[in-house]
Design an enzyme around this catalytic site. Structure first.
Site, PDB file in Angstrom:
ATOM      1  N   LYS A 132       0.807  -1.232   0.000  1.00 57.58           N
ATOM      2  CA  LYS A 132       0.000   0.000   0.000  1.00 57.58           C
ATOM      3  C   LYS A 132       0.836   1.275   0.000  1.00 57.58           C
ATOM      4  CE  LYS A 132      -4.507  -1.485   1.505  1.00 57.58           C
ATOM      5  NZ  LYS A 132      -4.297  -2.919   1.863  1.00 57.58           N
ATOM      6  N   GLU A 136      -9.893   6.995   3.643  1.00 56.55           N
ATOM      7  CA  GLU A 136     -10.735   6.056   4.360  1.00 56.55           C
ATOM      8  C   GLU A 136      -9.880   4.848   4.718  1.00 56.55           C
ATOM      9  OE1 GLU A 136     -10.403   6.067   1.128  1.00 56.55           O
ATOM     10  OE2 GLU A 136      -9.888   3.950   0.849  1.00 56.55           O
ATOM     11  N   SER A 172       1.572  -9.783  -1.101  1.00 54.82           N
ATOM     12  CA  SER A 172       1.253  -8.358  -0.938  1.00 54.82           C
ATOM     13  C   SER A 172       1.615  -7.779   0.415  1.00 54.82           C
ATOM     14  CB  SER A 172      -0.238  -8.130  -1.229  1.00 54.82           C
ATOM     15  OG  SER A 172      -1.039  -8.971  -0.431  1.00 54.82           O
TER      16      SER A 172
END
Ligand SMILES: *Cc1c(COP(=O)(O)O)cnc(C)c1O
Length: 392
Positions: free
Chosen positions: A87, A109, A376
């Site tokens: 991310k 968010e 990930s």
């Protein structure tokens, strides 16, 4: 060449109120100006190298491959990014975009808190304010990430409406952004939302695919036969797929969470079970209930439980370029334990979905075939939950 209008086939676009559309147009303009700007690119590359820990390694999972006895499994180690997941790839770039646009503040968010932590990290590093909207129920469930965000200097806004979860947090963040567009930029957490976010976040994540393709060719000597990634919103998957989507011989697999089963409320598999609908400003496949409202969703991996999916995935599914498969909670847990014990790598429960599918696929492949898995994120965030519920 005709200018890209944000549609992937019939999916994507921008379905937002006029006042918000004005802002989307500004973001699109700023992004398309910056994406080829040498200074912007060299700044991102510098941060990736000196702060984030890129490039991330490519690891041959020899023990796991031997145990299964089929194809060779390789892991792209996005778990080794600073903050523990892919991310930060888009968080840093979105925060940098905010700075170039002259904004002082980031609004985001978060569901499980992973995107919130990445944004708060990027904001701290780049000297921006950060406001994170989070459902009240998620705030209770995800205490360590809430503490992390606070330590990083972010302001948490508790969202008390509806299911008090991710979907409401997105609505709340958009509303707050609308009231402060002059000063702030809304930074979304995946390849979702109205244009330009899906293509912008994909571009920011494409560093995964670019590195992985180069590492395969230089270190292994060939392209992989198969590339596997988990799909929540779809950003880590788009990131790695973008490196291989033009290689017709490379099979691509997106793994969706089947959760507890195939009934509404038991899974979060938007492509396998969704219908075409507009939700939160874009058209994609959405898991709907009997009244055609977004359905409640479930996955053991909280980063995967969103009732829709990035529009480009819906398109890649429709044209048959990517196969979207299913892994349930049990198979995910099995992969979580197996990768930990065989390779000394504790995967995020999200990533464990991709590992689980790779394990299934490896079994039916020839020994000389190669499966590349996008790992990930790391699973440190999940160990307490797993230990308490399932044991170690
Ligand atoms: C958030 C998250 C995901 C799901 O998001 P995508 O946009 O689908 O990539 C997957 N893995 C990890 C580790 C995450 O934190």
């Amino acid at each position: 060449m005709k200018k890209f209008n944000g549609f992937f086939g019939c999916f994507g676009g921008s379905f937002v109120p006029e006042k918000l559309q004005v802002e989307m147009d500004k973001i699109e303009k700023a992004y398309f100006e910056l994406k080829d700007n040498k200074k912007f690119i060299s700044q991102i590359n510098y941060i990736r190298k000196t702060y984030q820990g890129r490039e991330t390694p490519l690891t041959f999972a020899q023990n796991l491959s031997d145990k299964i006895g089929g194809a060779k499994i390789y892991l792209k180690r996005e778990d080794l990014n600073h903050t523990g997941a892919h991310k930060l790839n888009h968080a840093i770039a979105e925060a940098l975009l905010a700075k170039y646009m002259g904004k002082k503040k980031i609004i985001a968010e978060t569901g499980a808190g992973q995107h919130g932590v990445a944004m708060a990290t990027a904001a701290a590093y780049l000297g921006l304010e950060c406001e994170v909207h989070m459902g009240a129920i998620d705030i209770e469930k995800q205490r360590p990430n809430v503490l992390r965000m606070k330590l990083l200097g972010a302001k948490i806004v508790s969202v008390e409406t509806g299911q008090k979860s991710l979907k409401e947090a997105v609505d709340s963040a958009f509303e707050s952004y609308l009231n402060d567009t002059g000063n702030s930029l809304y930074c979304i957490g995946s390849v979702l939302g109205p244009h330009p976010y899906p293509s912008m976040v994909r571009d920011f994540q494409s560093v995964i695919g670019m590195e992985a393709r180069k590492q395969m060719l230089e270190d292994v000597g060939c392209l992989p036969n198969h590339v596997v990634a988990c799909v929540g919103g779809g950003s880590n998957a788009m990131g790695i797929f973008s490196g291989f989507v033009n290689d017709d011989k490379v099979n691509l697999y997106g793994v969706e969470p089947l959760g507890k089963g195939n009934k509404i409320g038991q899974h979060a598999a938007s492509i396998n079970f969704g219908k075409k609908a507009v939700m939160q400003g874009f058209r994609s496949l959405v898991v709907l209930d009997e009244n055609d409202n977004p359905a409640p969703v479930h996955s053991i991996a909280s980063g995967l439980d969103y009732p829709s999916v990035g529009p480009e995935h819906a398109y890649l599914n429709e044209i048959g370029r990517v196969k979207y498969t299913l892994i349930d909670d049990k198979e995910c847990l099995n992969a979580f334990y197996t990768l930990s014990k065989t390779e000394g790598i504790i995967p995020a429960l999200e990533s464990a979905h991709a590992v689980a599918y790779a394990m299934k696929l490896a079994k039916i492949c020839e020994k000389d075939e190669i499966i590349l898995v996008n790992l990930s994120g790391r699973g440190d965030k999940d160990i307490e939950f797993v230990a308490e519920k399932y044991g170690v």
